[in-house]
Design a protein around this motif. Structure first.
Motif, PDB file in Angstrom:
ATOM      1  N   LEU A  27       0.623  -1.273   0.102  1.00 42.02           N
ATOM      2  CA  LEU A  27      -0.100  -0.165  -0.044  1.00 42.02           C
ATOM      3  C   LEU A  27       0.921   1.291  -0.081  1.00 42.02           C
ATOM      4  O   LEU A  27       0.633   2.102  -0.594  1.00 42.02           O
ATOM      5  CB  LEU A  27      -0.923  -0.229   1.153  1.00 42.02           C
ATOM      6  CG  LEU A  27      -1.746   1.154   1.367  1.00 42.02           C
ATOM      7  CD1 LEU A  27      -2.767   1.477   0.084  1.00 42.02           C
ATOM      8  CD2 LEU A  27      -2.696   1.147   2.551  1.00 42.02           C
ATOM      9  N   ALA A  28       1.973   1.185   0.850  1.00 45.72           N
ATOM     10  CA  ALA A  28       2.711   2.452   0.781  1.00 45.72           C
ATOM     11  C   ALA A  28       3.286   2.763  -0.627  1.00 45.72           C
ATOM     12  O   ALA A  28       3.518   3.928  -0.741  1.00 45.72           O
ATOM     13  CB  ALA A  28       4.003   2.252   2.029  1.00 45.72           C
ATOM     14  N   MET A  36      -0.551   9.994  -3.004  1.00 49.01           N
ATOM     15  CA  MET A  36      -1.685  10.058  -2.149  1.00 49.01           C
ATOM     16  C   MET A  36      -1.354   9.921  -0.609  1.00 49.01           C
ATOM     17  O   MET A  36      -0.185   9.199  -0.473  1.00 49.01           O
ATOM     18  CB  MET A  36      -2.619   9.047  -2.375  1.00 49.01           C
ATOM     19  CG  MET A  36      -3.422   9.030  -3.823  1.00 49.01           C
ATOM     20  SD  MET A  36      -4.462   7.770  -3.965  1.00 49.01           S
ATOM     21  CE  MET A  36      -6.054   8.357  -3.338  1.00 49.01           C
ATOM     22  N   ARG A  37      -2.027  10.629   0.108  1.00 50.39           N
ATOM     23  CA  ARG A  37      -1.673  10.574   1.451  1.00 50.39           C
ATOM     24  C   ARG A  37      -2.829   9.512   2.334  1.00 50.39           C
ATOM     25  O   ARG A  37      -3.790   9.267   1.588  1.00 50.39           O
ATOM     26  CB  ARG A  37      -1.878  12.017   2.418  1.00 50.39           C
ATOM     27  CG  ARG A  37      -0.804  12.693   1.606  1.00 50.39           C
ATOM     28  CD  ARG A  37      -1.004  14.302   2.372  1.00 50.39           C
ATOM     29  NE  ARG A  37      -2.418  14.719   2.122  1.00 50.39           N
ATOM     30  CZ  ARG A  37      -2.761  15.790   2.307  1.00 50.39           C
ATOM     31  NH1 ARG A  37      -1.921  16.912   2.010  1.00 50.39           N
ATOM     32  NH2 ARG A  37      -4.015  16.195   1.756  1.00 50.39           N
ATOM     33  N   MET A  42      -8.493   7.618   2.701  1.00 46.08           N
ATOM     34  CA  MET A  42      -9.510   7.473   3.724  1.00 46.08           C
ATOM     35  C   MET A  42     -10.640   8.306   2.943  1.00 46.08           C
ATOM     36  O   MET A  42     -12.016   7.662   2.988  1.00 46.08           O
ATOM     37  CB  MET A  42      -9.422   8.503   5.068  1.00 46.08           C
ATOM     38  CG  MET A  42      -8.487   7.841   6.039  1.00 46.08           C
ATOM     39  SD  MET A  42      -8.390   8.860   7.059  1.00 46.08           S
ATOM     40  CE  MET A  42      -9.656   9.732   7.923  1.00 46.08           C
ATOM     41  N   ARG A  43     -10.842   9.316   2.367  1.00 43.63           N
ATOM     42  CA  ARG A  43     -11.724  10.080   1.694  1.00 43.63           C
ATOM     43  C   ARG A  43     -12.315   9.273   0.435  1.00 43.63           C
ATOM     44  O   ARG A  43     -13.483   9.079   0.242  1.00 43.63           O
ATOM     45  CB  ARG A  43     -11.290  11.466   1.293  1.00 43.63           C
ATOM     46  CG  ARG A  43     -12.489  12.471   0.643  1.00 43.63           C
ATOM     47  CD  ARG A  43     -11.793  13.567   0.334  1.00 43.63           C
ATOM     48  NE  ARG A  43     -10.808  13.648  -0.458  1.00 43.63           N
ATOM     49  CZ  ARG A  43      -9.593  14.053  -0.167  1.00 43.63           C
ATOM     50  NH1 ARG A  43      -9.138  14.215   0.855  1.00 43.63           N
ATOM     51  NH2 ARG A  43      -8.580  13.849  -1.349  1.00 43.63           N
ATOM     52  N   GLU A  44     -11.346   8.701  -0.406  1.00 44.99           N
ATOM     53  CA  GLU A  44     -11.897   8.025  -1.416  1.00 44.99           C
ATOM     54  C   GLU A  44     -12.545   6.658  -0.972  1.00 44.99           C
ATOM     55  O   GLU A  44     -13.231   6.194  -1.983  1.00 44.99           O
ATOM     56  CB  GLU A  44     -10.627   7.770  -2.477  1.00 44.99           C
ATOM     57  CG  GLU A  44     -10.050   9.205  -2.852  1.00 44.99           C
ATOM     58  CD  GLU A  44     -10.974  10.157  -3.823  1.00 44.99           C
ATOM     59  OE1 GLU A  44     -11.614   9.347  -4.551  1.00 44.99           O
ATOM     60  OE2 GLU A  44     -11.011  11.207  -3.730  1.00 44.99           O
ATOM     61  N   THR A  45     -12.089   6.123  -0.075  1.00 47.65           N
ATOM     62  CA  THR A  45     -12.285   4.767   0.003  1.00 47.65           C
ATOM     63  C   THR A  45     -13.510   4.561   1.223  1.00 47.65           C
ATOM     64  O   THR A  45     -14.260   3.442   1.314  1.00 47.65           O
ATOM     65  CB  THR A  45     -11.353   3.805   0.565  1.00 47.65           C
ATOM     66  OG1 THR A  45     -10.782   3.990   1.664  1.00 47.65           O
ATOM     67  CG2 THR A  45     -10.452   3.667  -0.614  1.00 47.65           C
ATOM     68  N   ARG A  49      -8.761   5.446   9.301  1.00 50.43           N
ATOM     69  CA  ARG A  49      -7.369   5.794   9.338  1.00 50.43           C
ATOM     70  C   ARG A  49      -6.542   4.830   9.976  1.00 50.43           C
ATOM     71  O   ARG A  49      -5.600   4.410   9.385  1.00 50.43           O
ATOM     72  CB  ARG A  49      -7.323   7.228  10.246  1.00 50.43           C
ATOM     73  CG  ARG A  49      -5.873   7.277  10.290  1.00 50.43           C
ATOM     74  CD  ARG A  49      -5.559   8.920  11.139  1.00 50.43           C
ATOM     75  NE  ARG A  49      -6.154   9.812  10.310  1.00 50.43           N
ATOM     76  CZ  ARG A  49      -5.179  10.431   9.534  1.00 50.43           C
ATOM     77  NH1 ARG A  49      -3.973   9.945   9.307  1.00 50.43           N
ATOM     78  NH2 ARG A  49      -5.521  11.628   8.601  1.00 50.43           N
ATOM     79  N   THR A  50      -7.005   4.193  10.937  1.00 53.09           N
ATOM     80  CA  THR A  50      -6.284   2.702  11.527  1.00 53.09           C
ATOM     81  C   THR A  50      -6.144   1.717  10.655  1.00 53.09           C
ATOM     82  O   THR A  50      -5.041   1.332  10.337  1.00 53.09           O
ATOM     83  CB  THR A  50      -7.363   2.380  12.853  1.00 53.09           C
ATOM     84  OG1 THR A  50      -7.504   3.552  13.839  1.00 53.09           O
ATOM     85  CG2 THR A  50      -6.459   1.135  13.351  1.00 53.09           C
ATOM     86  N   THR A  51      -7.603   1.520   9.971  1.00 48.27           N
ATOM     87  CA  THR A  51      -7.204   0.342   8.922  1.00 48.27           C
ATOM     88  C   THR A  51      -6.118   0.735   7.735  1.00 48.27           C
ATOM     89  O   THR A  51      -5.112  -0.184   7.652  1.00 48.27           O
ATOM     90  CB  THR A  51      -8.626   0.116   8.057  1.00 48.27           C
ATOM     91  OG1 THR A  51      -9.423  -0.198   9.082  1.00 48.27           O
ATOM     92  CG2 THR A  51      -8.385  -0.906   7.008  1.00 48.27           C
ATOM     93  N   ILE A  52      -6.107   1.838   7.380  1.00 50.32           N
ATOM     94  CA  ILE A  52      -4.986   2.427   6.102  1.00 50.32           C
ATOM     95  C   ILE A  52      -3.751   2.327   6.852  1.00 50.32           C
ATOM     96  O   ILE A  52      -2.729   1.941   6.117  1.00 50.32           O
ATOM     97  CB  ILE A  52      -5.422   3.833   5.505  1.00 50.32           C
ATOM     98  CG1 ILE A  52      -7.027   3.456   5.113  1.00 50.32           C
ATOM     99  CG2 ILE A  52      -4.657   4.039   4.779  1.00 50.32           C
ATOM    100  CD1 ILE A  52      -7.556   4.877   4.527  1.00 50.32           C
TER     101      ILE A  52
END
Length: 102
Positions: A27-28, A36-37, A42-45, A49-52
């Motif tokens: 993912l990184a 992407m940050r 978070m916004r797109e999916t 925040r914890t999961t990502i």
């Protein structure tokens, strides 16, 4: 961080070794390629925040299939682009039942 062995409840366990992880999460790398940050993902999916963050730092012990599906949609990629199974050549780090006794 919990031990990766499901029978062990220790927070810090000598059996846990980052160099011995068999599943790698990219993912990184994908986020870097798409500039992407975590907040963008978070916004797109709609993922937390914890999961990502856990996937980004490769510290997740389990992953929801819906989360993986959303990431595949976001990056227009296959599951194998996000997760990769790495060979585990270090047989000396196998489960030791004596170490995990209560």
């Amino acid at each position: 961080m919990l031990c990766l062995n499901f029978q062990c409840n220790k927070r810090k366990c000598d059996e846990y070794d980052r160099g011995n992880i068999m599943i790698r999460c990219h993912l990184a790398r994908l986020m870097g390629e798409h500039k992407m940050r975590i907040s963008d993902v978070m916004r797109e999916t709609g993922l937390s925040r914890t999961t990502i963050t856990l996937l980004y730092k490769e510290t997740a012990l389990k992953v929801d299939l819906d989360a993986l599906d959303k990431l595949c949609d976001l990056f227009n990629c296959s599951l194998s682009d996000i997760l990769e199974r790495m060979p585990n050549n270090d047989k000396s780090r196998t489960f030791n039942p004596k170490f995990h006794q209560k």
